[in-house]
Motif scaffolding. Structure first.
Motif, mmCIF file in Angstrom:
data_model
loop_
_atom_site.group_PDB
_atom_site.id
_atom_site.type_symbol
_atom_site.label_atom_id
_atom_site.label_comp_id
_atom_site.label_asym_id
_atom_site.label_seq_id
_atom_site.Cartn_x
_atom_site.Cartn_y
_atom_site.Cartn_z
ATOM 1 N N CYS A 11 -9.181 -45.232 -3.250
ATOM 2 C CA CYS A 11 -9.573 -44.737 -4.574
ATOM 3 C C CYS A 11 -11.057 -44.976 -4.858
ATOM 4 O O CYS A 11 -11.565 -44.570 -5.895
ATOM 5 N N ILE A 20 -10.102 -33.923 -10.803
ATOM 6 C CA ILE A 20 -9.209 -35.028 -11.137
ATOM 7 C C ILE A 20 -9.199 -35.063 -12.661
ATOM 8 O O ILE A 20 -10.247 -34.855 -13.285
ATOM 9 N N CYS A 33 -12.455 -44.121 -8.695
ATOM 10 C CA CYS A 33 -11.794 -43.112 -9.518
ATOM 11 C C CYS A 33 -11.532 -43.729 -10.889
ATOM 12 O O CYS A 33 -11.220 -44.921 -10.995
ATOM 13 N N HIS A 35 -9.055 -43.447 -12.586
ATOM 14 C CA HIS A 35 -7.637 -43.777 -12.716
ATOM 15 C C HIS A 35 -7.249 -45.022 -11.919
ATOM 16 O O HIS A 35 -6.078 -45.374 -11.865
ATOM 17 N N CYS A 42 -3.221 -46.895 -8.664
ATOM 18 C CA CYS A 42 -3.522 -45.564 -9.193
ATOM 19 C C CYS A 42 -2.663 -45.311 -10.430
ATOM 20 O O CYS A 42 -1.437 -45.299 -10.348
ATOM 21 N N ILE A 44 -2.285 -42.569 -11.945
ATOM 22 C CA ILE A 44 -1.638 -41.250 -11.911
ATOM 23 C C ILE A 44 -0.881 -41.032 -10.596
ATOM 24 O O ILE A 44 -0.614 -39.904 -10.199
ATOM 25 N N PHE A 45 -0.507 -42.107 -9.924
ATOM 26 C CA PHE A 45 0.139 -42.025 -8.615
ATOM 27 C C PHE A 45 1.353 -41.105 -8.629
ATOM 28 O O PHE A 45 1.549 -40.320 -7.718
ATOM 29 N N SER A 47 2.024 -38.758 -10.878
ATOM 30 C CA SER A 47 1.764 -37.588 -11.711
ATOM 31 C C SER A 47 1.521 -36.339 -10.864
ATOM 32 O O SER A 47 0.949 -36.418 -9.777
ATOM 33 N N ASP A 49 -0.651 -34.362 -11.613
ATOM 34 C CA ASP A 49 -2.106 -34.181 -11.725
ATOM 35 C C ASP A 49 -2.872 -34.883 -10.609
ATOM 36 O O ASP A 49 -4.075 -34.687 -10.468
ATOM 37 N N ARG A 50 -2.188 -35.701 -9.833
ATOM 38 C CA ARG A 50 -2.838 -36.416 -8.735
ATOM 39 C C ARG A 50 -3.319 -35.401 -7.698
ATOM 40 O O ARG A 50 -2.569 -34.521 -7.281
ATOM 41 N N CYS A 54 -5.338 -37.061 -2.395
ATOM 42 C CA CYS A 54 -4.781 -38.396 -2.648
ATOM 43 C C CYS A 54 -3.319 -38.450 -2.221
ATOM 44 O O CYS A 54 -2.877 -39.412 -1.599
ATOM 45 N N HIS A 55 -2.593 -37.406 -2.557
ATOM 46 C CA HIS A 55 -1.182 -37.342 -2.186
ATOM 47 C C HIS A 55 -1.031 -37.354 -0.663
ATOM 48 O O HIS A 55 -0.106 -37.960 -0.132
#
Length: 87
Positions: A11, A20, A33, A35, A42, A44-45, A47, A49-50, A54-55
């Motif tokens: 991150c 983001i 980041c 977040h 994280c 928003i892990f 979410s 919206d991630r 990152c995913h």
């Protein structure tokens, strides 16, 4: 490998070129980041919206090393194109 507690290297060290939430232009390498929580998790892990990058990032011994500091160092070198250490 599971993510290391209180790490957050991914991150911080990686650049993200996709938007983001709260960072519409992504983030440069080396900048945390927005977040990333105080305990290096994280926010928003889970979410939708991630960002996809990152995913798609998965903790692996080769990238994450044995410590948070090693992870930041390895990921930073990869971001900078310093691959000779890994070949």
């Amino acid at each position: 490998m599971e993510c290391r507690e209180k790490c957050g290297a991914c991150c911080i060290a990686i650049s993200i070129t996709s938007p983001i939430p709260g960072m519409p232009n992504g983030k440069p390498a080396g900048i945390p980041c927005i977040h990333l929580t105080e305990d290096y998790k994280c926010a928003i892990f889970h979410s939708h919206d991630r960002p996809a990058v990152c995913h798609g990032f998965k903790a692996e011994k080769l990238i994450c090393g044995n410590t948070r500091e090693e992870a930041i160092n390895i990921i930073t070198r990869l971001e900078q194109g310093s691959f000779e250490d890994f070949i």
